[in-house]
Design an enzyme around this catalytic site. Structure first.
Site, short mmCIF file in Angstrom:
data_model
loop_
_atom_site.label_atom_id
_atom_site.label_comp_id
_atom_site.label_asym_id
_atom_site.label_seq_id
_atom_site.Cartn_x
_atom_site.Cartn_y
_atom_site.Cartn_z
N LEU A 76 0.83 -1.21 0.00
CA LEU A 76 0.00 0.00 0.00
C LEU A 76 0.86 1.26 0.00
O LEU A 76 0.50 2.27 -0.62
CB LEU A 76 -0.95 0.02 1.20
CG LEU A 76 -1.93 -1.16 1.31
CD1 LEU A 76 -2.92 -0.92 2.45
CD2 LEU A 76 -2.69 -1.39 0.01
N GLU A 104 -7.07 3.11 -0.78
CA GLU A 104 -5.68 3.20 -0.30
C GLU A 104 -5.61 3.86 1.07
O GLU A 104 -4.65 4.57 1.39
CB GLU A 104 -4.81 3.97 -1.29
CG GLU A 104 -4.48 3.20 -2.53
CD GLU A 104 -3.67 1.97 -2.23
OE1 GLU A 104 -3.14 1.84 -1.11
OE2 GLU A 104 -3.60 1.10 -3.11
P1 TGC Z 1 -0.70 -2.80 12.60
O1 TGC Z 1 -0.65 -3.64 13.85
O2 TGC Z 1 -0.49 -1.33 12.70
O3 TGC Z 1 0.32 -3.36 11.53
C1 TGC Z 1 0.46 -4.73 11.25
C2 TGC Z 1 1.89 -4.94 10.75
O4 TGC Z 1 2.07 -4.20 9.54
C3 TGC Z 1 3.08 -3.19 9.73
N1 TGC Z 1 2.61 -1.99 9.02
C4 TGC Z 1 3.19 -1.56 7.90
N2 TGC Z 1 4.26 -2.00 7.21
C5 TGC Z 1 4.60 -1.34 6.10
N3 TGC Z 1 3.92 -0.26 5.67
C6 TGC Z 1 2.84 0.23 6.31
N4 TGC Z 1 2.17 1.27 5.85
C7 TGC Z 1 2.42 -0.44 7.48
N5 TGC Z 1 1.42 -0.25 8.38
C8 TGC Z 1 1.56 -1.21 9.31
C9 TGC Z 1 3.19 -3.00 11.22
O5 TGC Z 1 4.45 -2.50 11.57
C10 TGC Z 1 2.95 -4.39 11.71
O6 TGC Z 1 4.13 -5.14 11.47
P2 TGC Z 1 4.60 -6.31 12.48
O7 TGC Z 1 5.79 -6.90 11.81
O8 TGC Z 1 4.88 -5.61 13.77
O9 TGC Z 1 3.44 -7.24 12.58
O10 TGC Z 1 -2.05 -3.14 11.87
P3 TGC Z 1 -3.53 -2.70 12.18
O11 TGC Z 1 -4.37 -3.90 11.98
O12 TGC Z 1 -3.61 -1.99 13.50
O13 TGC Z 1 -3.87 -1.68 10.99
C11 TGC Z 1 -3.19 -0.50 10.81
C12 TGC Z 1 -3.84 0.32 9.67
C13 TGC Z 1 -5.22 0.76 10.05
C14 TGC Z 1 -2.96 1.54 9.48
C15 TGC Z 1 -3.89 -0.51 8.38
O14 TGC Z 1 -4.73 -1.58 8.53
C16 TGC Z 1 -4.33 0.28 7.19
O15 TGC Z 1 -3.50 0.90 6.52
N6 TGC Z 1 -5.67 0.29 6.81
C17 TGC Z 1 -6.13 0.88 5.58
C18 TGC Z 1 -6.42 -0.21 4.56
C19 TGC Z 1 -6.15 0.22 3.16
O16 TGC Z 1 -5.52 1.22 2.87
N7 TGC Z 1 -6.60 -0.60 2.20
C20 TGC Z 1 -6.29 -0.36 0.82
C21 TGC Z 1 -6.67 -1.56 -0.02
S1 TGC Z 1 -5.96 -1.57 -1.64
C22 TGC Z 1 -6.73 -0.32 -2.45
O17 TGC Z 1 -7.48 0.42 -1.93
C23 TGC Z 1 -6.38 -0.16 -3.90
S2 TGC Z 1 -7.18 1.21 -4.59
C24 TGC Z 1 -6.76 1.19 -6.19
C25 TGC Z 1 -5.71 2.18 -6.55
O18 TGC Z 1 -4.72 2.37 -5.83
O19 TGC Z 1 -5.86 2.82 -7.57
P1 FAD Z 2 -14.84 1.40 6.16
O1 FAD Z 2 -13.56 0.83 6.63
O2 FAD Z 2 -16.10 0.65 6.49
O3 FAD Z 2 -14.96 2.89 6.67
C1 FAD Z 2 -16.22 3.61 6.71
C2 FAD Z 2 -15.97 4.97 7.36
O4 FAD Z 2 -15.50 4.76 8.70
C3 FAD Z 2 -14.87 5.76 6.65
O5 FAD Z 2 -15.21 7.12 6.66
C4 FAD Z 2 -13.64 5.53 7.52
O6 FAD Z 2 -12.70 6.60 7.45
C5 FAD Z 2 -14.26 5.44 8.91
N1 FAD Z 2 -13.45 4.67 9.85
C6 FAD Z 2 -13.01 3.41 9.76
N2 FAD Z 2 -12.27 3.07 10.82
C7 FAD Z 2 -12.21 4.15 11.61
C8 FAD Z 2 -11.58 4.44 12.86
N3 FAD Z 2 -10.81 3.55 13.51
N4 FAD Z 2 -11.76 5.67 13.40
C9 FAD Z 2 -12.51 6.61 12.76
N5 FAD Z 2 -13.13 6.39 11.59
C10 FAD Z 2 -12.97 5.19 11.01
N6 FAD Z 2 -9.39 -2.52 -2.15
C11 FAD Z 2 -8.51 -3.48 -2.54
O7 FAD Z 2 -8.11 -4.33 -1.76
N7 FAD Z 2 -8.05 -3.52 -3.82
C12 FAD Z 2 -8.45 -2.64 -4.76
O8 FAD Z 2 -8.01 -2.70 -5.90
C13 FAD Z 2 -9.39 -1.63 -4.39
N8 FAD Z 2 -9.84 -0.74 -5.31
C14 FAD Z 2 -10.83 0.14 -4.96
C15 FAD Z 2 -11.43 0.93 -5.95
C16 FAD Z 2 -12.45 1.80 -5.62
C17 FAD Z 2 -13.11 2.61 -6.69
C18 FAD Z 2 -12.87 1.93 -4.28
C19 FAD Z 2 -13.95 2.89 -3.92
C20 FAD Z 2 -12.31 1.13 -3.30
C21 FAD Z 2 -11.29 0.22 -3.63
N9 FAD Z 2 -10.73 -0.64 -2.68
C22 FAD Z 2 -9.83 -1.61 -3.05
C23 FAD Z 2 -11.26 -0.66 -1.32
C24 FAD Z 2 -10.75 0.50 -0.45
O9 FAD Z 2 -9.43 0.30 -0.10
C25 FAD Z 2 -11.67 0.58 0.78
O10 FAD Z 2 -12.92 1.07 0.32
C26 FAD Z 2 -11.10 1.49 1.86
O11 FAD Z 2 -9.96 0.91 2.44
C27 FAD Z 2 -12.13 1.80 2.96
O12 FAD Z 2 -12.78 0.65 3.39
P2 FAD Z 2 -14.40 0.61 3.47
O13 FAD Z 2 -14.93 1.11 2.18
O14 FAD Z 2 -14.77 -0.77 3.89
O15 FAD Z 2 -14.78 1.65 4.58
#
Ligand code: TGC
Ligand code: FAD
Length: 394
Positions: free
Chosen positions: A249, A373
């Site tokens: 990420l 992301e």
């Molecule tokens: P936490 O306990 O903080 O971390 C677990 C382990 O991961 C390590 N870690 C990282 N390592 C590298 N880079 C980072 N950014 C890292 N963040 C955490 C951490 O050090 C730990 O390592 P270890 O070895 O000690 O186990 O995990 P948590 O469960 O409390 O979650 C932390 C949180 C909320 C920050 C994380 O879950 C998060 O970033 N959530 C957001 C999810 C997200 O961004 N999903 C994106 C899905 S992909 C997508 O959206 C594609 S969109 C398409 C496009 O890009 O165009």
């Molecule tokens: P939720 O996690 O349910 O969050 C809902 C609301 O609650 C948000 O406003 C959030 O900020 C808030 N919230 C959550 N936790 C907290 C907290 N602890 N404290 C305060 N507020 C909080 N994912 C992939 O894996 N691969 C992909 O290729 C990918 N592509 C995507 C493409 C599109 C067009 C979109 C819209 C999403 C895509 N995603 C993908 C998913 C994307 O990463 C998730 O939508 C995103 O991480 C948020 O998760 P959620 O939608 O389940 O929202």
């Protein structure tokens, strides 16, 4: 002693002369991508957006200009700098966030995961074809009930003899139904692991998500894994916990830091052009103080955000960029781009709500960019945690 020199003039398209901070090679790469976007994306993207489609041939064309996995070394990848990759993301997103998403998911998520965590055999099998755009990849982390908190994922991989059997569901997966290879993250008895799931694998199906009002020129799919059997060699050997997917990420978030400024720049340029042309009360609206104040603020945001992107790009190239710094930049630049797009939309009046102009398309796309992301809230909490030492997620 002072010497007389030519007066310094300002270029409205590059107010702070950021171009001068780039090297020749960076400028060349930027110009190739800018020309590609002007030729292949801008004339067509309104149509794609309207019909909620993106031509998959685009992948090969993007491969041909070398932007797929361009920041990776070897295996057919260009081995460009992080800054050059960022400049490419900016130009692509000036076309459309969906096009930048295709490139981000391919290069920063799917290819990066294989490059960083894959076996030599996996790298040789997939990376050259992915770099050429002959094979498309996707990255399945999010689930219907696990978005911001992927640590609660339910998709499971269990051992059955030498094989793995995957069961679960992924949601919102960019490129999902278009992908030849899906990188799927699953819980095992031994922590979260990544698996390479080829499209034709039995039990693996996809379903596209329709009726989106944002990122319409992009494929978003559900991945369904119904006891999908994979050989042991399908697992990414070097990713052994949630740290694996979270590391990927960082790469994609970095590209968004730049990309968001492309969308913002396109909105600023459209608004500036429109304000100079549009007459109201007997003069161009650009002649009014209130519109000039808006344009000045937008230009400030675009220049400030681009400088921020360049700064983190240089840090990344020096190997000195921390994930929390990427979070701050993603938070700041996407929020700034949203503000620029919303202001631009108003400057265009009624015309601003149509697809004849790029502004509202960018504005609604950015609603996805601020969510995926890591949402703005998630990035604020990551920055807040780094500032205070207090983790506020739970
Ligand atoms: P936490 O306990 O903080 O971390 C677990 C382990 O991961 C390590 N870690 C990282 N390592 C590298 N880079 C980072 N950014 C890292 N963040 C955490 C951490 O050090 C730990 O390592 P270890 O070895 O000690 O186990 O995990 P948590 O469960 O409390 O979650 C932390 C949180 C909320 C920050 C994380 O879950 C998060 O970033 N959530 C957001 C999810 C997200 O961004 N999903 C994106 C899905 S992909 C997508 O959206 C594609 S969109 C398409 C496009 O890009 O165009
Ligand atoms: P939720 O996690 O349910 O969050 C809902 C609301 O609650 C948000 O406003 C959030 O900020 C808030 N919230 C959550 N936790 C907290 C907290 N602890 N404290 C305060 N507020 C909080 N994912 C992939 O894996 N691969 C992909 O290729 C990918 N592509 C995507 C493409 C599109 C067009 C979109 C819209 C999403 C895509 N995603 C993908 C998913 C994307 O990463 C998730 O939508 C995103 O991480 C948020 O998760 P959620 O939608 O389940 O929202």
């Amino acid at each position: 002693m002072t010497t007389a020199s030519a007066p310094v003039t300002v270029n409205p398209r590059d107010f702070l002369a950021i171009d001068r901070q780039l090297g020749d090679e960076e400028r060349d790469i930027r110009d190739v991508v800018r020309a590609f976007v002007a030729d292949k994306i801008v004339p067509n993207v309104g149509e794609w957006f309207e019909h909620a489609t993106i031509p998959l041939e685009l992948a090969r064309e993007l491969g041909a200009i070398g932007v797929l996995g361009m920041h990776l070394d070897g295996y057919g990848c260009a081995g460009a700098s992080a800054t050059a990759y960022g400049l490419a993301c900016l130009e692509l997103e000036a076309g459309d966030s969906g096009v930048r998403s295709l490139v981000s998911v391919q290069g920063s998520l799917a290819m990066y995961a294989i490059h960083r965590f894959g076996s030599e055999e996996q790298k040789l099998q997939w990376l050259p074809r992915m770099a050429a755009g002959e094979a498309i990849g996707c990255f399945g982390l999010t689930e219907p009930d696990a978005g911001s908190d992927p640590g609660t994922m339910r998709t499971r991989a269990r051992r059955d003899g030498a094989d793995w059997v995957l069961h679960g569901q992924k949601m919102w997966i960019t490129n999902g139904s278009a992908a030849d290879i899906a990188v799927v993250w699953a819980r095992t008895d031994d922590g979260v692991r990544g698996f390479l799931v080829p499209r034709e694998t039995r039990g693996f199906t996809t379903q596209d998500i329709h009726r989106k009002l944002s990122l319409r020129a992009s494929v978003s799919s559900e991945l369904l894994l119904d006891d999908v059997r994979l050989p042991a060699s399908a697992m990414l050997p070097e990713a052994t916990s949630l740290r694996g997917p979270l590391s990927c990420l960082n790469e994609a978030r970095y590209g968004i830091v730049w990309g968001a400024m492309g969308a913002a720049r396109a909105c600023l340029e459209a608004a500036l052009h429109y304000a100079l042309e549009r007459q109201a009360f007997g003069r161009p609206i650009a002649a009014t103080q209130i519109q000039q104040a808006k344009l000045a603020q937008m230009a400030l945001e675009v220049n400030r955000g681009t400088l921020l992107a360049l700064h983190v790009g240089r840090m990344k190239d020096a190997g000195e960029l921390a994930p929390e710094q990427v979070s701050m930049a993603k938070l700041g630049n996407v929020n700034a781009a949203l503000e620029v797009a919303r202001t631009a939309r108003q400057i265009l009046g009624a015309n601003g709500i149509t697809l004849e102009y790029p502004v509202m398309r960018h504005m609604v796309n950015l609603e996805s960019v601020v969510t995926y992301e890591g949402t703005a809230d998630v990035h604020a909490l990551i920055v807040g945690g780094a500032l205070t030492g207090i983790q506020a997620f739970r």
